[in-house]
Design a protein around this motif. Structure first.
Motif, PDB file in Angstrom:
ATOM      1  N   ALA A   1       1.035   7.362  -6.244  1.00 14.46           N
ATOM      2  CA  ALA A   1      -0.058   8.322  -6.398  1.00 14.46           C
ATOM      3  C   ALA A   1       0.362   9.709  -5.936  1.00 14.46           C
ATOM      4  N   GLY A   2       1.144   9.773  -4.862  1.00 10.85           N
ATOM      5  CA  GLY A   2       1.606  11.077  -4.366  1.00 10.85           C
ATOM      6  C   GLY A   2       2.475  11.795  -5.378  1.00 10.85           C
ATOM      7  N   ALA A   3       3.381  11.034  -6.024  1.00 13.71           N
ATOM      8  CA  ALA A   3       4.231  11.649  -7.050  1.00 13.71           C
ATOM      9  C   ALA A   3       3.389  12.160  -8.211  1.00 13.71           C
ATOM     10  N   GLY A   4       2.410  11.340  -8.620  1.00 15.62           N
ATOM     11  CA  GLY A   4       1.525  11.788  -9.704  1.00 15.62           C
ATOM     12  C   GLY A   4       0.682  12.975  -9.298  1.00 15.62           C
ATOM     13  N   LEU A   5       0.288  13.003  -8.018  1.00 13.93           N
ATOM     14  CA  LEU A   5      -0.543  14.108  -7.542  1.00 13.93           C
ATOM     15  C   LEU A   5       0.219  15.428  -7.557  1.00 13.93           C
ATOM     16  N   VAL A   6       1.495  15.388  -7.193  1.00 18.92           N
ATOM     17  CA  VAL A   6       2.305  16.614  -7.205  1.00 18.92           C
ATOM     18  C   VAL A   6       2.393  17.169  -8.626  1.00 18.92           C
ATOM     19  N   VAL A   7       2.672  16.270  -9.579  1.00 13.29           N
ATOM     20  CA  VAL A   7       2.757  16.709 -10.978  1.00 13.29           C
ATOM     21  C   VAL A   7       1.395  17.220 -11.456  1.00 13.29           C
ATOM     22  N   GLY A   8       0.321  16.503 -11.052  1.00 12.36           N
ATOM     23  CA  GLY A   8      -1.020  16.909 -11.462  1.00 12.36           C
ATOM     24  C   GLY A   8      -1.439  18.250 -10.906  1.00 12.36           C
ATOM     25  N   VAL A   9      -1.075  18.526  -9.658  1.00 15.68           N
ATOM     26  CA  VAL A   9      -1.442  19.807  -9.051  1.00 15.68           C
ATOM     27  C   VAL A   9      -0.761  20.960  -9.779  1.00 15.68           C
ATOM     28  N   VAL A  10       0.518  20.783 -10.096  1.00 12.10           N
ATOM     29  CA  VAL A  10       1.234  21.837 -10.834  1.00 12.10           C
ATOM     30  C   VAL A  10       0.575  22.072 -12.193  1.00 12.10           C
ATOM     31  N   GLY A  11       0.240  20.981 -12.885  1.00 12.16           N
ATOM     32  CA  GLY A  11      -0.427  21.133 -14.174  1.00 12.16           C
ATOM     33  C   GLY A  11      -1.803  21.751 -14.041  1.00 12.16           C
ATOM     34  N   ALA A  12      -2.531  21.374 -12.970  1.00 12.15           N
ATOM     35  CA  ALA A  12      -3.884  21.914 -12.771  1.00 12.15           C
ATOM     36  C   ALA A  12      -3.846  23.407 -12.499  1.00 12.15           C
ATOM     37  N   ILE A  13      -2.858  23.855 -11.742  1.00 12.78           N
ATOM     38  CA  ILE A  13      -2.748  25.293 -11.452  1.00 12.78           C
ATOM     39  C   ILE A  13      -2.561  26.083 -12.750  1.00 12.78           C
ATOM     40  N   LEU A  14      -1.800  25.502 -13.673  1.00 15.50           N
ATOM     41  CA  LEU A  14      -1.580  26.184 -14.949  1.00 15.50           C
ATOM     42  C   LEU A  14      -2.818  26.133 -15.845  1.00 15.50           C
TER      43      LEU A  14
ATOM     44  N   VAL B   1       0.836  -1.198   0.000  1.00 15.38           N
ATOM     45  CA  VAL B   1       0.000   0.000   0.000  1.00 15.38           C
ATOM     46  C   VAL B   1       0.872   1.250   0.000  1.00 15.38           C
ATOM     47  N   GLY B   2       1.953   1.222   0.765  1.00 15.62           N
ATOM     48  CA  GLY B   2       2.861   2.371   0.790  1.00 15.62           C
ATOM     49  C   GLY B   2       3.437   2.672  -0.571  1.00 15.62           C
ATOM     50  N   GLN B   3       3.778   1.602  -1.318  1.00 11.95           N
ATOM     51  CA  GLN B   3       4.296   1.812  -2.671  1.00 11.95           C
ATOM     52  C   GLN B   3       3.249   2.461  -3.560  1.00 11.95           C
ATOM     53  N   GLY B   4       1.991   1.997  -3.439  1.00 10.27           N
ATOM     54  CA  GLY B   4       0.925   2.583  -4.248  1.00 10.27           C
ATOM     55  C   GLY B   4       0.664   4.031  -3.899  1.00 10.27           C
TER      56      GLY B   4
END
Length: 203
Positions: A136-149, A129-132
Motif C-alpha cells: 500500500a505504501g508503494a502504491g500511495l507514493v505513486v498515487g500521491v505523485v499522480g494526484a499532485i499532477l 500485515v507488513g507486506q500489505g
C-alpha cells in the motif's frame, strides 16, 4: 463582487447608479432580518404590495438558498468524485486482501515451518500485515505523485481549498494506510492459525 457563485475567480468591480438615472426592468431587493422567521418573506411581500398593488413580487429566497443554488453544479461534481473515490477505495481494499490471501495460501508450508521453529503468532501476523502495508505504501507514493499532477486540473472545482493542500493529502494517505492495514488482518489471522503438522503436508 461575485455575482454568480462564490468560486468566481474573475469577479470585477461594480458601478452603482441612482435608480431614477438608469431604471432597470426588474429589481432585486436584499433584506436583512433580525430572525430566521419564515414569515418574513410574506411580510415583505405584503408591505410592497400595500405600496403598489400591481407590483409583482416573485423569486423570494433566503441567502442560504441562493448560495446552495449557486453551488449546485459544483456540489454535483464533487459528489460524483466522492462516489468514484469510495469505489476506488473499496477496490483497493479488495485487491490488497486478494493479493495477501493468495500469498498466504502459497506460503502455507513456509509459515508452518516458521511456527514449528518457534515463530509466534504475532510474528506471522506482523509479517503478513507488513507486506500489505509495504504494498500500500508503494502504491500511495505513486498515487500521491499522480494526484499532485491531476489536482491542478481540478482547480476550477475547488472553493477556498488549494489543489496541493497538505492536510488533505495527509488525511487521505492515513485513510488509505488504515484500509490497507485492516485489509491485511484477515489473511494474517489465517496465516497465524496454521498448524505446523498440516502445513508441512501442504502441497
Amino acid at each position: 463582487m461575485k455575482k454568480r457563485e462564490l468560486a468566481e475567480r474573475d469577479s470585477r468591480g461594480e458601478i452603482y447608479f441612482p435608480y431614477k438615472q438608469q431604471v432597470p426592468r426588474s429589481v432585486r431587493i436584499v433584506i436583512r432580518g433580525t430572525s430566521d422567521d419564515p414569515r418574513l418573506a410574506e411580510t415583505v411581500r405584503r408591505k410592497i404590495q400595500s405600496a403598489d398593488p400591481e407590483m409583482p413580487v416573485f423569486g423570494v429566497k433566503t441567502m442560504p438558498e441562493l448560495l446552495a443554488a449557486s453551488m449546485v453544479n459544483r456540489r454535483a461534481a464533487m459528489a460524483l468524485c466522492v462516489v468514484f473515490a469510495g469505489l476506488a477505495l473499496l477496490l483497493s481494499a479488495i485487491g490488497i486482501y486478494g493479493v495477501l490471501a493468495y500469498t498466504v495460501t502459497h506460503r502455507t508450508r513456509e509459515f508452518g515451518i516458521r511456527v514449528a521453529l518457534g515463530a509466534e503468532a504475532g510474528d506471522v501476523v506482523g509479517m503478513v500485515v507488513g507486506q500489505g502495508v509495504k504494498l500500500a505504501g508503494a502504491g500511495l507514493v505513486v498515487g500521491v505523485v499522480g494526484a499532485i499532477l491531476v489536482t491542478r486540473l481540478m482547480t476550477s472545482l475547488l472553493y477556498e481549498v488549494q489543489p496541493g493542500d497538505p492536510a488533505v493529502f495527509l488525511a487521505v494517505g492515513a485513510g488509505l494506510m488504515a484500509v490497507a492495514f485492516f485489509a491485511s488482518l484477515i489473511p494474517s489471522w489465517r496465516a497465524a492459525r496454521i498448524q505446523p503438522a498440516i502445513a508441512l503436508r501442504h502441497e
